[in-house]
Design a protein around this motif. Structure first.
Motif, PDB file in Angstrom:
ATOM      1  N   ASN A 224       0.834  -1.194   0.000  1.00 13.85           N
ATOM      2  CA  ASN A 224       0.000   0.000   0.000  1.00 13.85           C
ATOM      3  C   ASN A 224       0.875   1.252   0.000  1.00 13.85           C
ATOM      4  O   ASN A 224       2.029   1.219   0.427  1.00 13.85           O
ATOM      5  CB  ASN A 224      -0.910   0.029   1.242  1.00 13.85           C
ATOM      6  CG  ASN A 224      -1.815  -1.172   1.341  1.00 13.85           C
ATOM      7  OD1 ASN A 224      -2.876  -1.213   0.734  1.00 13.85           O
ATOM      8  ND2 ASN A 224      -1.397  -2.180   2.091  1.00 13.85           N
ATOM      9  N   THR A 225       0.317   2.343  -0.441  1.00 15.85           N
ATOM     10  CA  THR A 225       1.007   3.628  -0.369  1.00 15.85           C
ATOM     11  C   THR A 225       0.997   4.117   1.070  1.00 15.85           C
ATOM     12  O   THR A 225      -0.040   4.069   1.740  1.00 15.85           O
ATOM     13  CB  THR A 225       0.319   4.672  -1.267  1.00 15.85           C
ATOM     14  OG1 THR A 225       0.346   4.209  -2.614  1.00 15.85           O
ATOM     15  CG2 THR A 225       1.016   6.023  -1.172  1.00 15.85           C
ATOM     16  N   GLY A 226       2.151   4.583   1.557  1.00 15.12           N
ATOM     17  CA  GLY A 226       2.190   5.072   2.923  1.00 15.12           C
ATOM     18  C   GLY A 226       3.593   5.383   3.378  1.00 15.12           C
ATOM     19  O   GLY A 226       4.558   5.345   2.603  1.00 15.12           O
ATOM     20  N   MET A 227       3.707   5.675   4.670  1.00 14.56           N
ATOM     21  CA  MET A 227       4.996   5.970   5.285  1.00 14.56           C
ATOM     22  C   MET A 227       4.936   5.583   6.752  1.00 14.56           C
ATOM     23  O   MET A 227       3.854   5.435   7.342  1.00 14.56           O
ATOM     24  CB  MET A 227       5.326   7.455   5.159  1.00 14.56           C
ATOM     25  CG  MET A 227       4.347   8.347   5.896  1.00 14.56           C
ATOM     26  SD  MET A 227       4.813  10.073   5.877  1.00 14.56           S
ATOM     27  CE  MET A 227       3.409  10.783   6.769  1.00 14.56           C
ATOM     28  N   ALA A 228       6.101   5.422   7.362  1.00 15.52           N
ATOM     29  CA  ALA A 228       6.161   5.079   8.781  1.00 15.52           C
ATOM     30  C   ALA A 228       7.578   5.270   9.283  1.00 15.52           C
ATOM     31  O   ALA A 228       8.543   5.110   8.525  1.00 15.52           O
ATOM     32  CB  ALA A 228       5.719   3.633   9.022  1.00 15.52           C
ATOM     33  N   TYR A 229       7.701   5.603  10.552  1.00 19.66           N
ATOM     34  CA  TYR A 229       8.998   5.557  11.226  1.00 19.66           C
ATOM     35  C   TYR A 229       9.235   4.117  11.664  1.00 19.66           C
ATOM     36  O   TYR A 229       8.405   3.520  12.354  1.00 19.66           O
ATOM     37  CB  TYR A 229       9.021   6.484  12.439  1.00 19.66           C
ATOM     38  CG  TYR A 229       9.561   7.861  12.131  1.00 19.66           C
ATOM     39  CD1 TYR A 229      10.937   8.095  12.094  1.00 19.66           C
ATOM     40  CD2 TYR A 229       8.702   8.916  11.867  1.00 19.66           C
ATOM     41  CE1 TYR A 229      11.444   9.360  11.808  1.00 19.66           C
ATOM     42  CE2 TYR A 229       9.196  10.181  11.582  1.00 19.66           C
ATOM     43  CZ  TYR A 229      10.571  10.393  11.556  1.00 19.66           C
ATOM     44  OH  TYR A 229      11.073  11.642  11.263  1.00 19.66           O
ATOM     45  N   LEU A 230      10.374   3.556  11.251  1.00 22.31           N
ATOM     46  CA  LEU A 230      10.683   2.162  11.555  1.00 22.31           C
ATOM     47  C   LEU A 230      12.144   2.042  12.004  1.00 22.31           C
ATOM     48  O   LEU A 230      12.997   2.845  11.602  1.00 22.31           O
ATOM     49  CB  LEU A 230      10.448   1.283  10.329  1.00 22.31           C
ATOM     50  CG  LEU A 230       8.982   1.102   9.918  1.00 22.31           C
ATOM     51  CD1 LEU A 230       8.886   0.482   8.533  1.00 22.31           C
ATOM     52  CD2 LEU A 230       8.243   0.254  10.941  1.00 22.31           C
ATOM     53  N   PRO A 231      12.449   1.040  12.842  1.00 23.59           N
ATOM     54  CA  PRO A 231      13.838   0.856  13.302  1.00 23.59           C
ATOM     55  C   PRO A 231      14.743   0.408  12.166  1.00 23.59           C
ATOM     56  O   PRO A 231      14.394  -0.497  11.400  1.00 23.59           O
ATOM     57  CB  PRO A 231      13.712  -0.223  14.385  1.00 23.59           C
ATOM     58  CG  PRO A 231      12.416  -0.910  14.113  1.00 23.59           C
ATOM     59  CD  PRO A 231      11.520   0.079  13.458  1.00 23.59           C
ATOM     60  N   GLU A 232      15.901   1.049  12.069  1.00 22.77           N
ATOM     61  CA  GLU A 232      16.832   0.727  10.984  1.00 22.77           C
ATOM     62  C   GLU A 232      17.220  -0.750  10.950  1.00 22.77           C
ATOM     63  O   GLU A 232      17.334  -1.331   9.862  1.00 22.77           O
ATOM     64  CB  GLU A 232      18.076   1.606  11.084  1.00 22.77           C
ATOM     65  CG  GLU A 232      18.992   1.475   9.884  1.00 22.77           C
ATOM     66  CD  GLU A 232      20.175   2.406   9.947  1.00 22.77           C
ATOM     67  OE1 GLU A 232      20.787   2.644   8.888  1.00 22.77           O
ATOM     68  OE2 GLU A 232      20.496   2.892  11.045  1.00 22.77           O
ATOM     69  N   PRO A 233      17.431  -1.428  12.107  1.00 25.48           N
ATOM     70  CA  PRO A 233      17.798  -2.851  12.045  1.00 25.48           C
ATOM     71  C   PRO A 233      16.714  -3.750  11.437  1.00 25.48           C
ATOM     72  O   PRO A 233      16.979  -4.905  11.139  1.00 25.48           O
ATOM     73  CB  PRO A 233      18.044  -3.213  13.518  1.00 25.48           C
ATOM     74  CG  PRO A 233      18.395  -1.934  14.178  1.00 25.48           C
ATOM     75  CD  PRO A 233      17.546  -0.911  13.488  1.00 25.48           C
ATOM     76  N   VAL A 234      15.505  -3.226  11.280  1.00 31.00           N
ATOM     77  CA  VAL A 234      14.431  -3.999  10.647  1.00 31.00           C
ATOM     78  C   VAL A 234      14.291  -3.624   9.179  1.00 31.00           C
ATOM     79  O   VAL A 234      14.145  -4.482   8.310  1.00 31.00           O
ATOM     80  CB  VAL A 234      13.083  -3.767  11.374  1.00 31.00           C
ATOM     81  CG1 VAL A 234      11.926  -4.341  10.567  1.00 31.00           C
ATOM     82  CG2 VAL A 234      13.109  -4.402  12.754  1.00 31.00           C
ATOM     83  N   VAL A 235      14.356  -2.330   8.887  1.00 28.42           N
ATOM     84  CA  VAL A 235      13.954  -1.857   7.561  1.00 28.42           C
ATOM     85  C   VAL A 235      15.104  -1.667   6.590  1.00 28.42           C
ATOM     86  O   VAL A 235      14.883  -1.505   5.385  1.00 28.42           O
ATOM     87  CB  VAL A 235      13.167  -0.533   7.718  1.00 28.42           C
ATOM     88  CG1 VAL A 235      14.110   0.646   7.940  1.00 28.42           C
ATOM     89  CG2 VAL A 235      12.244  -0.286   6.549  1.00 28.42           C
TER      90      VAL A 235
END
Length: 287
Positions: A224-235
């Motif tokens: 889906n179109t979107g955004m999020a703050y995510l932890p660097e070790p995951v993303v």
């Protein structure tokens, strides 16, 4: 207390139906009803309101629910501890939220811990961050891995890692000024993270997705179109592969990871040894 009575109580509470609970437990419906009556007799209170087509917990049933879950979890752990083979001295229960378990580097630390303490059996528990302190106090877990350091007398803390939360989008070349038009997904990570997230004016809207699992958020963004703050070790691996994109001019949030344990624990020697095992989070770019 017969643990099978509690197990039956939890199943009826989950399904809200005596027949479906009976199917899940491979029992007859009359056997399920008999067990619930036994439990109600022992406790002296009705646990379910049995209106036709509408089975639901009474106030007494609601109060019993967390105790039943805790008793069954403790009983299961006790059975494992008692039945430890002669090859293992004891069992250490590690607790963390689902998002923490998903961080790249956690598995490597578990492997290193086994190499350091080969005589220890490990049990991994997924515990919500709201329940971590209670689990440590009740000793249903021995060691917690968490992002919010609790300030509780008798608890020992060790900071083991620092990492960054970065704003990720599903489209390349997005600038921070263009965020208003992009749906927001939110990862329920820690109190510190939620405070920092709330300070960013551009993100103050109802999230399209609110989840406690990083992988759920990543999967959602992958479709889906979107955004999020995510932890660097995951993303980071998803950024490196070109599946997700970094919003370069967005603020970066510094976060930490801690080991936490209750010093009033009979396994304290093993816990202290485990806490000394080197801990390092990793990203795809590090490999």
């Amino acid at each position: 207390m017969d643990t099978e009575l509690l197990r039956t109580f939890l199943e009826v509470g989950k399904t809200r139906h005596f027949g479906r609970a009976a199917e899940s437990l491979y029992l007859t419906q009359s056997a399920v009803s008999f067990r619930i009556r036994q439990l109600e007799s022992q406790l002296g209170s009705p646990l379910f309101s049995r209106q036709r087509g509408n089975v639901h917990l009474t106030p007494a049933g609601e109060r019993l629910l967390p105790y039943a879950e805790s008793i069954l979890q403790t009983w299961g752990r006790a059975r494992q501890d008692v039945s430890l083979s002669e090859n293992y001295m004891e069992q250490i229960a590690l607790g963390a939220s689902s998002s923490v378990w998903e961080l790249s580097g956690i598995s490597e630390w578990i492997n290193a811990s086994h190499q350091t303490l080969p005589e220890i059996a490990f049990r991994m528990e997924s515990v919500s961050r709201q329940d971590i302190v209670r689990a440590l106090l009740e000793k249903s877990i021995d060691l917690a891995i968490l992002g919010d350091p609790p300030k509780v007398e008798g608890f020992k803390l060790k900071q083991v890692a620092n990492f960054e939360f970065k704003l990720i989008a599903t489209q390349p070349g997005i600038s921070f000024r263009e965020l208003a038009a992009i749906p927001l997904a939110y990862l329920d990570w820690s109190t510190r993270f939620s405070i920092e997230h709330a300070r960013i004016t551009e993100l103050q809207r109802t999230p399209l997705l609110h989840a406690s699992s990083s992988n759920v958020v990543v999967n959602f963004l992958s479709h889906n179109t979107g955004m999020a703050y995510l932890p660097e070790p995951v993303v980071s691996q998803h950024i490196d592969s070109g599946k997700l994109f970094l919003v370069d001019d967005a603020p970066v949030m510094e976060q930490s990871l801690y080991l936490c344990w209750n010093e009033d624990n009979e396994k304290i020697d093993s816990i202290n040894q485990l806490a000394s095992v080197p801990f390092e989070l990793s990203t795809a770019s590090d490999d």
